[in-house]
Design a protein around this motif. Structure first.
Motif, PDB file in Angstrom:
ATOM      1  N   ASP A  95       0.827  -1.211   0.000  1.00 49.80           N
ATOM      2  CA  ASP A  95       0.000   0.000   0.000  1.00 49.80           C
ATOM      3  C   ASP A  95       0.858   1.256   0.000  1.00 49.80           C
ATOM      4  O   ASP A  95       0.532   2.257  -0.654  1.00 49.80           O
ATOM      5  CB  ASP A  95      -0.922   0.005   1.226  1.00 49.80           C
ATOM      6  N   VAL A  98       2.294   1.656  -3.519  1.00 53.60           N
ATOM      7  CA  VAL A  98       1.248   2.097  -4.448  1.00 53.60           C
ATOM      8  C   VAL A  98       1.017   3.587  -4.316  1.00 53.60           C
ATOM      9  O   VAL A  98       0.943   4.315  -5.318  1.00 53.60           O
ATOM     10  CB  VAL A  98      -0.063   1.315  -4.194  1.00 53.60           C
ATOM     11  N   ARG A  99       0.899   4.060  -3.085  1.00 57.19           N
ATOM     12  CA  ARG A  99       0.629   5.486  -2.873  1.00 57.19           C
ATOM     13  C   ARG A  99       1.756   6.351  -3.419  1.00 57.19           C
ATOM     14  O   ARG A  99       1.525   7.428  -3.964  1.00 57.19           O
ATOM     15  CB  ARG A  99       0.422   5.771  -1.384  1.00 57.19           C
ATOM     16  N   GLN A 102       1.167   6.943  -7.178  1.00 54.01           N
ATOM     17  CA  GLN A 102      -0.099   7.505  -7.672  1.00 54.01           C
ATOM     18  C   GLN A 102       0.008   9.025  -7.830  1.00 54.01           C
ATOM     19  O   GLN A 102       0.225   9.731  -6.846  1.00 54.01           O
ATOM     20  CB  GLN A 102      -1.233   7.180  -6.692  1.00 54.01           C
ATOM     21  N   ASN A 116      -1.397  -1.470 -13.267  1.00 50.94           N
ATOM     22  CA  ASN A 116      -2.591  -0.850 -12.689  1.00 50.94           C
ATOM     23  C   ASN A 116      -2.348  -0.500 -11.227  1.00 50.94           C
ATOM     24  O   ASN A 116      -2.313  -1.376 -10.364  1.00 50.94           O
ATOM     25  CB  ASN A 116      -3.778  -1.815 -12.827  1.00 50.94           C
ATOM     26  N   GLY A 118      -4.424   1.607  -9.541  1.00 52.78           N
ATOM     27  CA  GLY A 118      -5.656   2.214  -9.070  1.00 52.78           C
ATOM     28  C   GLY A 118      -6.004   3.473  -9.848  1.00 52.78           C
ATOM     29  O   GLY A 118      -5.387   3.800 -10.863  1.00 52.78           O
ATOM     30  N   SER A 119      -7.043   4.174  -9.380  1.00 57.49           N
ATOM     31  CA  SER A 119      -7.471   5.406 -10.045  1.00 57.49           C
ATOM     32  C   SER A 119      -8.056   6.362  -9.024  1.00 57.49           C
ATOM     33  O   SER A 119      -8.335   5.999  -7.876  1.00 57.49           O
ATOM     34  CB  SER A 119      -8.518   5.096 -11.120  1.00 57.49           C
ATOM     35  N   ASP A 123     -10.690   2.980  -7.567  1.00 53.36           N
ATOM     36  CA  ASP A 123     -10.422   1.610  -8.009  1.00 53.36           C
ATOM     37  C   ASP A 123      -9.168   1.073  -7.326  1.00 53.36           C
ATOM     38  O   ASP A 123      -8.170   1.789  -7.174  1.00 53.36           O
ATOM     39  CB  ASP A 123     -10.220   1.565  -9.521  1.00 53.36           C
ATOM     40  N   MET A 124      -9.195  -0.199  -6.930  1.00 52.21           N
ATOM     41  CA  MET A 124      -8.062  -0.815  -6.251  1.00 52.21           C
ATOM     42  C   MET A 124      -6.933  -1.112  -7.236  1.00 52.21           C
ATOM     43  O   MET A 124      -7.196  -1.393  -8.416  1.00 52.21           O
ATOM     44  CB  MET A 124      -8.497  -2.113  -5.574  1.00 52.21           C
ATOM     45  N   PRO A 125      -5.686  -1.053  -6.783  1.00 55.82           N
ATOM     46  CA  PRO A 125      -4.575  -1.433  -7.678  1.00 55.82           C
ATOM     47  C   PRO A 125      -4.577  -2.941  -7.915  1.00 55.82           C
ATOM     48  O   PRO A 125      -5.176  -3.708  -7.156  1.00 55.82           O
ATOM     49  CB  PRO A 125      -3.336  -0.990  -6.896  1.00 55.82           C
ATOM     50  N   ASN A 276     -12.682  11.459  -4.049  1.00 50.80           N
ATOM     51  CA  ASN A 276     -12.966  10.390  -4.995  1.00 50.80           C
ATOM     52  C   ASN A 276     -13.947  10.901  -6.048  1.00 50.80           C
ATOM     53  O   ASN A 276     -15.054  11.323  -5.724  1.00 50.80           O
ATOM     54  CB  ASN A 276     -13.561   9.201  -4.215  1.00 50.80           C
TER      55      ASN A 276
END
Length: 863
Positions: A95, A98-99, A102, A116, A118-119, A123-125, A276
């Motif tokens: 996590d 991922v952050r 992004q 991928n 996320g978005s 949406d989850m990665p 979001n």
């Protein structure tokens, strides 16, 4: 009480020690909370990282997973970090990775992700086995000099490896990317900022250690979010900078567009931080379904790889500005964030303001530069020591070779070198390991040059260590390099509230011409864009309009003033002059409904320019005098209009079939003149009109004979002012000036006296103004033609004359608006490019070659 049986000695002896459960729980919980605070939730003030972020970047660096190497599977990086440095769940590590990859989460991305991740819709990665990562260049700048003993290392969780306590970052990451976290009993929420601004602020701090927060704010202006948006109001931001705690309100950005069919739609293209998009979309739809917001026909998401685009279709009767304000009020399109700068300083949590956070980074960088220089000096001295041994050996090359050849073992040779030539053990060992090719003539010269260079470096490094100013200059130079490589433009706009804005510091004060068209388009243009012409000239294009539109109001005001707009239905609205969009002289302008909430069936009729609505003496000693087309007049104290409201206020109750025509500002000691279309005017003292509240109807000012006749204007002249004359203008471009004393004072409500001889040639009366010879006159036609002339060029004439021609017009054209400019300007502005061709042969009549002389004035004729 509980029994403590942990002590083995106690168990052997069969004794039980009783412990207070409250004290035991308190001690255990404090230990746990400090572990969370220091080891998990709060960032370090120096590098701005929590342990998990630091370990991820360090682990990737150890794997050689840099920006110029191929991507590695996220699962491999997560496993490596978790197995070596971070003994927690794989989800916490992934996590974090991922952050950091992004673009809507981090202002300056630290990880380059492939796959991928996320978005912004939530949406989850993809799972870590599908995605790949590597370091960004800016992250590598945070790991520079890690191998030069710049920071302390500590053992990992199982004491098998070492990890850095802090990263020797060149980037002020704490403020650049911000941080948030919830510990036990405390939390932190640090906003991201613009890196270029932070570097400028650090430079200013290094140059002036006693710099104030206010001086720093000139460089570090406000938070800067990765998703852009608008910071709405600065007071909370300033409080956060000063105390470490504050509140920042962020709005999304909205544009309005008009379709070919003439329908309005709103485009949301930037959101507040951490909002979001999909949830916002659903929220707006819910507000429409619940009828909280009316006027929206459809909401849809048209976002693609080119950018965000949340489209809101409006109904025909909807006012865009009203819908926008409702969206800000009821949805997450406006969101507030609490600033809470809690960071770890030497292992202890502290709340720090902007200056303290920057000072902590400068102190840390100074420590890193010092330790790096000390390391480089040690390494240079080691190198110089070996090179000095080489030089000794080269000076005694034959003896050294003979000694080595005659030695039976390397140890004997090393001892012989140390004894014979006074070399150290390190030097002797280096000489024995010297390759034979280094003994050639060219290589010997290189060794001497290398020794000279290394001695210069040692001198430079010692100079740096002995001079704090040099170390600070190195910090500044490295920060400047960071700004050049990674700095960018601010993404988040700052919108100051009227109450907190020091307008004189932000917007230059200048006179501007405000124009409003018949269909309600408004703009402001510098007064210098309109050149002065001689009376009788043809004029210049004053604004591009539609075929059915023309300039109806033309007004001159300062950018620092407040405009009061009065509509034909008797409403009053407020707008700062600087809030009116600026446009070129030939541009159409912007629909006024986008600026103030005027209903579509109402329109602006009068404008008043107020310098300062906060001046109590002024607003309690001045009045607004209003008149209608049917001859009604009303006076109200200005103080009743001093509290702006978003939806305006009622200024006068207008009877059915009537319209508000004019509004004037007076000091209570004026004389009022009203003129009607058939050519009559009345003059009476202002004191004969008693002041009433905003909701009153008013009293009769002049008698209007028939339905075709109507009031065309009103002037209010101070009776002590003898410099002013009355200027009247007819529909076909005729006008004249007349001394005000030619109009006798009569009772309010009478028929008045003749002010101009109305004929078919002149057309009916359309305007009355009070002017002096220092004024200029600006006339706008329905065709868009505008002319500016000096009042002094219009000679005085009697009440009953028809006047002289002021502007030549086509037969189908008519005058739409007449305005007075309070100061005469020099003839310094030329027509816009291409305009001279359009109006060739028409103009000033001077020697500049613009045009032939103006038309000769027509002879005055008696009625």
């Amino acid at each position: 009480m509980i029994e403590n049986t942990d002590n083995q000695d106690n168990q052997k002896e069969g004794r039980i020690v009783q412990v207070n459960i409250e004290e035991q729980m308190k001690t255990a919980y404090i230990d746990y909370s400090m572990s969370v605070i220091v080891g998990r939730a709060l960032p370090d003030a120096r590098d701005g990282f929590k342990p998990v972020h630091r370990r991820v970047l360090f682990g990737m660096n150890e794997l050689g997973n840099t920006h110029n190497k191929p991507y590695k599977k996220s699962a491999r990086v997560v496993g490596d970090v978790m197995g070596k440095y971070h003994p927690h769940g794989d989800a916490s590590v992934y996590d974090t990775m991922v952050r950091m990859a992004q673009p809507w989460s981090l202002r300056y991305l630290l990880i380059d992700g492939q796959g991928n991740f996320g978005s912004i819709d939530g949406d989850m990665p993809a799972a870590m086995r599908y995605t790949e990562v590597r370091l960004q260049k800016i992250a590598e700048a945070m790991l520079d000099d890690l191998d030069k003993e710049t920071v302390d290392f500590t053992l990992n969780f199982d004491d098998t490896l070492e990890e850095p306590v802090v990263l020797p970052t060149r980037i002020p990451n704490l403020l650049a990317n911000g941080a948030s976290g919830i510990a036990v009993g405390m939390a932190t929420n640090i906003m991201p900022h613009n890196l270029s601004e932070l570097v400028d602020g650090l430079h200013a701090m290094i140059d002036n250690k006693d710099i104030t927060i206010d001086e720093l704010i000139k460089h570090v202006k406000a938070p800067d979010f990765p998703t852009g948006g608008i910071i709405y109001g600065f007071e909370g931001v300033k409080q956060g900078f000063e105390t470490g705690r504050g509140r920042v309100v962020v709005r999304g950005k909205i544009n309005s567009e008009t379709t070919k069919a003439g329908k309005e739609k709103l485009i949301i293209y930037e959101l507040p931080y951490q909002i979001n998009k999909a949830v916002l979309h659903q929220k707006i739809a819910q507000l429409v379904n619940d009828k909280v917001i009316e006027g929206i026909s459809d909401v849809r998401d048209e976002s693609d790889r080119d950018g965000m685009r949340l489209v809101i279709d409006l109904k025909r009767e909807a006012i865009p500005n009203v819908i926008i304000n409702q969206l800000y009020k009821y949805s997450e399109l406006q969101t507030s964030y609490g600033i809470n700068n809690v960071v770890l300083v030497k292992g202890r949590p502290r709340v720090m303001n902007l200056k303290e956070l920057l000072a902590e980074f400068v102190e840390f960088r100074h420590e890193v530069v010092t330790r790096r220089t000390q390391y480089e000096l040690r390494e240079a001295e080691k190198k110089a020591h070996i090179l000095a041994g080489y030089l000794i050996a080269l000076d005694h090359l034959d003896e050294v070779i003979a000694l080595i050849r005659n030695s039976s073992t390397p140890e004997i040779a090393r001892e012989g070198l140390m004894t014979s030539f006074g070399l150290s053990e390190i030097q002797a060992k280096a000489i024995l390991e010297l390759r034979l090719q280094r003994l050639t003539g060219m290589e010997r010269d290189k060794i001497r040059e290398e020794y000279e260079d290394i001695m210069k470096l040692i001198g430079r490094l010692k100079e740096i260590l002995g001079d704090e100013g040099l170390r600070m200059q190195i910090i500044k130079d490295e920060l400047a390099e960071v700004k050049k490589k990674f700095g960018d433009e601010r993404r988040t706009e700052i919108q100051y509230l009227a109450a907190e804005m020091r307008i004189e510091d932000i917007i230059a004060e200048e006179d501007v011409v405000i124009t409003i068209s018949h269909l309600g388009y408004i703009k402001r243009t510098s007064a210098y864009d309109y050149r002065q012409q001689k009376r009788g000239g043809r004029g210049a294009i004053g604004g591009k309009t539609r075929d059915t539109d023309y300039i109806e109001h033309l007004f001159v005001a300062s950018t620092h003033h407040t405009m009061l707009f009065f509509t034909e239905k008797g409403r009053c609205y407020w707008l700062k002059v600087y809030e009116i969009p600026e446009g070129e002289k030939q541009s159409k302008g912007r629909a006024i409904q986008n600026l103030i909430t005027i209903p579509s069936d109402d329109k602006i009729r009068a404008i008043i320019d107020i310098k300062d609505l906060g001046d109590k003496d002024f607003i309690n000693n001045h009045y607004i005098v209003l008149c209608t087309r049917n001859g009604i007049i009303k006076k109200t104290l200005l103080e009743e209009f001093s509290r702006p409201r978003q939806n305006g206020v009622n200024a006068i109750t207008v009877n059915e079939g009537d319209q508000l025509l004019e509004a004037k500002l007076t000091n209570g000691n004026s004389e009022i003149m009203m003129a009607i279309r058939s050519g009559r005017a009345i003059r009476f003292p202002e004191k004969t009109v008693r002041d009433t509240g905003r909701g009153a109807i008013g009293v009769r000012g002049i008698e209007v004979d028939n339905e075709k006749d109507e009031v065309v204007g009103m002037i209010c002249v101070d009776k002590e002012d003898k410099t002013r004359t009355v200027l009247v203008v007819s529909e076909k471009g005729f006008g004249k000036r007349t001394d005000i004393e030619e109009y006798r004072i009569t009772n309010r409500g009478g028929k008045g006296v003749k002010t101009i001889s109305v004929t078919e040639k002149t057309g009916p009366l359309i305007a009355i103004l009070d002017v002096t010879e220092t004024n200029d006159l600006m006339i706008t036609c329905k065709s868009g033609i505008t002319i500016r002339m000096a009042i002094a060029d219009i000679r005085e004439a009697g009440r009953a004359t028809q006047g002289v021609r002021l502007i030549r017009m086509d037969d189908s054209d008519e005058i739409a608006a007449v305005a007075r400019l309070d100061e005469q300007e020099e003839e310094v502005e030329l027509l816009a490019e291409g305009e001279a061709t359009e109006n060739e042969g028409e103009g000033t009549g001077d020697d500049s070659g613009d045009a032939p002389a103006a038309e000769t004035p027509e002879t005055d004729t008696e009625a």
